[in-house]
Design an enzyme around this catalytic site. Structure first.
Site, PDB file in Angstrom:
ATOM      1  N   LYS A   1     -42.610 164.451  42.745  1.00  0.00           N
ATOM      2  CA  LYS A   1     -42.446 163.983  41.363  1.00  0.00           C
ATOM      3  C   LYS A   1     -42.990 162.570  41.199  1.00  0.00           C
ATOM      4  O   LYS A   1     -43.620 162.266  40.192  1.00  0.00           O
ATOM      5  CB  LYS A   1     -40.970 164.032  40.955  1.00  0.00           C
TER       6      LYS A   1
ATOM      7  N   GLU B   1     -35.520 157.735  35.668  1.00  0.00           N
ATOM      8  CA  GLU B   1     -36.241 157.703  34.397  1.00  0.00           C
ATOM      9  C   GLU B   1     -35.262 157.695  33.238  1.00  0.00           C
ATOM     10  O   GLU B   1     -34.083 158.013  33.403  1.00  0.00           O
ATOM     11  CB  GLU B   1     -37.241 158.878  34.303  1.00  0.00           C
TER      12      GLU B   1
ATOM     13  N   HIS C   1     -30.632 176.043  34.693  1.00  0.00           N
ATOM     14  CA  HIS C   1     -32.039 175.801  35.024  1.00  0.00           C
ATOM     15  C   HIS C   1     -32.815 177.069  35.322  1.00  0.00           C
ATOM     16  O   HIS C   1     -33.899 177.037  35.904  1.00  0.00           O
ATOM     17  CB  HIS C   1     -32.178 174.780  36.171  1.00  0.00           C
TER      18      HIS C   1
ATOM     19  N   ARG D   1     -48.951 177.558  40.082  1.00  0.00           N
ATOM     20  CA  ARG D   1     -48.903 178.995  40.385  1.00  0.00           C
ATOM     21  C   ARG D   1     -48.877 179.770  39.081  1.00  0.00           C
ATOM     22  O   ARG D   1     -48.744 179.190  38.005  1.00  0.00           O
ATOM     23  CB  ARG D   1     -47.610 179.299  41.123  1.00  0.00           C
TER      24      ARG D   1
HETATM   25  C1  MV4 Z   1     -34.747 165.585  32.060  1.00  0.00           C
HETATM   26  C2  MV4 Z   1     -33.905 165.774  30.947  1.00  0.00           C
HETATM   27  C3  MV4 Z   1     -33.729 164.705  30.114  1.00  0.00           C
HETATM   28  N1  MV4 Z   1     -34.312 163.520  30.380  1.00  0.00           N
HETATM   29  N2  MV4 Z   1     -35.309 164.396  32.286  1.00  0.00           N
HETATM   30  C4  MV4 Z   1     -34.092 169.892  34.038  1.00  0.00           C
HETATM   31  C5  MV4 Z   1     -35.046 170.669  34.891  1.00  0.00           C
HETATM   32  C6  MV4 Z   1     -36.014 169.684  35.422  1.00  0.00           C
HETATM   33  N3  MV4 Z   1     -37.333 170.255  35.520  1.00  0.00           N
HETATM   34  C7  MV4 Z   1     -35.952 168.543  34.454  1.00  0.00           C
HETATM   35  N4  MV4 Z   1     -34.779 168.714  33.666  1.00  0.00           N
HETATM   36  C8  MV4 Z   1     -34.432 167.784  32.749  1.00  0.00           C
HETATM   37  N5  MV4 Z   1     -35.001 166.574  32.925  1.00  0.00           N
HETATM   38  C9  MV4 Z   1     -35.086 163.385  31.461  1.00  0.00           C
HETATM   39  N6  MV4 Z   1     -35.650 162.185  31.713  1.00  0.00           N
HETATM   40  C10 MV4 Z   1     -33.314 167.027  30.753  1.00  0.00           C
HETATM   41  C11 MV4 Z   1     -33.560 168.031  31.662  1.00  0.00           C
HETATM   42  C12 MV4 Z   1     -32.872 169.275  31.420  1.00  0.00           C
HETATM   43  C13 MV4 Z   1     -33.552 170.427  31.045  1.00  0.00           C
HETATM   44  C14 MV4 Z   1     -34.925 170.448  30.877  1.00  0.00           C
HETATM   45  C15 MV4 Z   1     -35.584 171.589  30.514  1.00  0.00           C
HETATM   46  C16 MV4 Z   1     -34.859 172.752  30.293  1.00  0.00           C
HETATM   47  C17 MV4 Z   1     -33.509 172.779  30.454  1.00  0.00           C
HETATM   48  C18 MV4 Z   1     -32.826 171.617  30.829  1.00  0.00           C
HETATM   49  C19 MV4 Z   1     -31.442 171.653  30.981  1.00  0.00           C
HETATM   50  C20 MV4 Z   1     -30.793 170.524  31.363  1.00  0.00           C
HETATM   51  C21 MV4 Z   1     -31.508 169.337  31.592  1.00  0.00           C
END
Ligand code: MV4
Length: 496
Positions: A114, A198, A233, A290
């Protein structure tokens, strides 16, 4: 070109279909639990690769490469999951002189971290979530970032992704415990304890952009997918296009995604995942190097077979699709049908599928990994199929999905079909009013109609058939000597 498919279930079937359409013979691999799996039935050849646990079979690079050599396969398609984003596997294929149907190992590596991907995206002018781009050396750097950026923040594992190894911090006193927690989780999950931080993006939507690149530097985008509806997730429903993205925003997202892919010399099919705030600002989150589970919604709307393009691109063919010639048509929605019981907190429901009726008809596509008489094993992800509905509009796609869900019958095991029927009828879903918290808010409200125990219908049918057969045996009299069976039957018919 002979293609070994290093996967199982519906995605292995999907790849085998593309190969057969293109005239490429296929080799399936299977674990001890998968001798009778559908992908084994559909492939031209099949080789065993070890015991049921995937660590000892589908994740064994050495055994997969051996199977490819033994079967004289020229190429390996990894599907998704398992070894699909393992750069060492892509390298092992390269070293063995086998085509890896996916991107270069260097691209996988660049997007695998990341912090590294954030650095590369930032340098390329791709918007990333505001925050650190290097792993911190101590807690003090996290505290310093929290102070300057303000709370809430997210602490994430550098090696993380897909929701593993991350924590939201809203209060100052939680900073240190959260930092320690994510560090130790990262250490145990990924063997790499490095973390960064972040800004938190509240109420985001998860929007991802499909890209396709070739080995000659051409990269195009195939619009976006709306993947906001998730549970723990895990995506639940995906759609293409996103109901909140208009043409202008799509072009900006597309330009960003192409820039991101170019920055890592990407070829094959890939996905740029973004967070989008309610203000429609978007940020690069990570790249999936992918084919994705939900690729069919893009295929239905953009009229492109992504797997066939992966096969062509791997062989060095040029992309003949031109961005200016591509446009989305209609709307597609996908439901991931799982062998899980939605009335019991989605507990896995493996076992024998005693009866299966798959939906068909206009605008319906089913990507199935199972069949009637198949036993869903306990060892793997219990996804049975992906049900996709396409329509001219989002409303038509929802209507078709609802209709298809009523046709779908699975007996013997529980499935998430009733859960999807509920979602498709929910006014907020229909109005496309949702964020990443939607499913968690919906679950407590959900009540399912009482349904007979799965299998009860079959039991009743078997009992009824047995009774009728018994009564029939009582009724039928042997014809008298010399009499014709036909005459006798005709007389009985006439008497009815
Ligand atoms: C975040 C976020 C809010 N702010 N990053 C969850 C999966 C991972 N790929 C990143 N995720 C998140 N990152 C910041 N800076 C909220 C999430 C997140 C989320 C993102 C996409 C789909 C579902 C989610 C459920 C909870 C939190």
């Amino acid at each position: 070109m002979k293609v070994l498919v290093a996967n199982r279930g519906e995605i292995a079937v999907r790849v085998i279909r593309a190969c057969r359409e293109m005239g490429y013979p296929t080799v399936a691999v299977y674990s001890d639990a998968d001798r009778a799996a559908l992908h084994v039935v559909y492939a031209d050849e099949a080789l065993p690769v070890g015991p049921a646990p995937s660590r000892e079979s589908y994740l064994r690079i050495d055994r997969i490469i051996d199977a490819a050599k033994k079967s004289k396969a020229d190429a390996i398609h990894p599907g998704y999951g398992f070894l699909a984003e393992n750069a060492d596997f892509a390298r092992a294929c390269r070293d063995a002189g086998i085509l890896f149907i996916g991107p270069a190992p260097e691209s996988i590596d660049a997007m695998g971290s990341k912090t590294e991907s954030r650095q590369r995206m930032k340098a390329a002018g791709v918007p990333v979530v505001p925050g650190l781009t290097e792993a911190v050396k101590s807690f003090d750097e996290i505290a310093e970032f929290a102070k300057s950026a303000g709370l809430p923040i997210m602490i994430k594992a550098s090696a993380g992704g897909g929701g593993k190894g991350m924590r939201l911090v809203e209060r100052e006193e939680d900073l240190r415990p959260s930092y320690e927690r994510v560090t130790s989780e990262a250490e145990s999950f990924f063997g790499d304890g490095s973390v960064y931080a972040e800004k938190f993006v509240p109420s985001p939507r998860h929007i991802e952009v499909q890209v396709l690149g070739d080995q000659h530097g051409n990269v195009i985008y195939l619009g976006e997918r709306e993947c906001t509806l998730q549970r723990r997730h895990q995506k639940v429903v995906e759609e293409c296009p996103s109901p909140v993205v208009d043409r202008e925003l799509r072009e900006r997202l597309g330009a960003m995604a192409v820039k991101a892919a170019r920055a890592v010399n990407y070829y094959s099919a890939g996905t740029i995942e973004c967070l989008m705030g309610p203000d429609r600002e978007f940020y690069f989150l990570e790249m999936n190097t992918r084919l994705q589970v939900e690729h069919p919604v893009t295929e239905m709307v953009w009229g492109v077979d992504l797997v066939k393009w992966q096969l062509r691109i791997a062989q060095g063919e040029k992309l003949t699709l031109e961005q200016s010639q591509l446009s989305p048509a209609g709307h597609a929605i996908e439901c991931r049908i799982y062998a899980e019981d939605p009335t019991r907190k989605f507990a896995p429901s493996p076992g024998l599928i005693r009866y299966l009726n798959l939906p068909q008809g206009p605008g319906v596509r089913n990507e199935n990994g199972v069949y009637a008489g198949y036993t869903v094993p306990v060892f793997y992800d219990p996804m049975l199929s992906k049900l996709v509905a396409h329509g001219a509009t989002r409303d038509e796609a929802i209507g078709r999905m609802k209709r298809a869900l009523t046709e779908y019958r699975v007996e013997g095991i529980e499935t998430t079909i009733p859960f999807f029927t509920y979602i498709m009828n929910d006014p907020d879903f229909v109005a496309a009013k949702f964020d990443t918290g939607y499913i968690d808010r919906l679950l407590p409200k959900m009540k399912f109609e009482h349904q007979p125990r799965a299998g009860a219908i079959t039991d009743a049918a078997i009992a009824a058939a047995a009774i009728m057969a018994f009564e029939d045996a009582q009724r039928v009299k042997l014809p008298a000597e010399g009499e014709s069976h036909w005459k006798d039957a005709g007389r009985r018919e006439a008497l009815r």
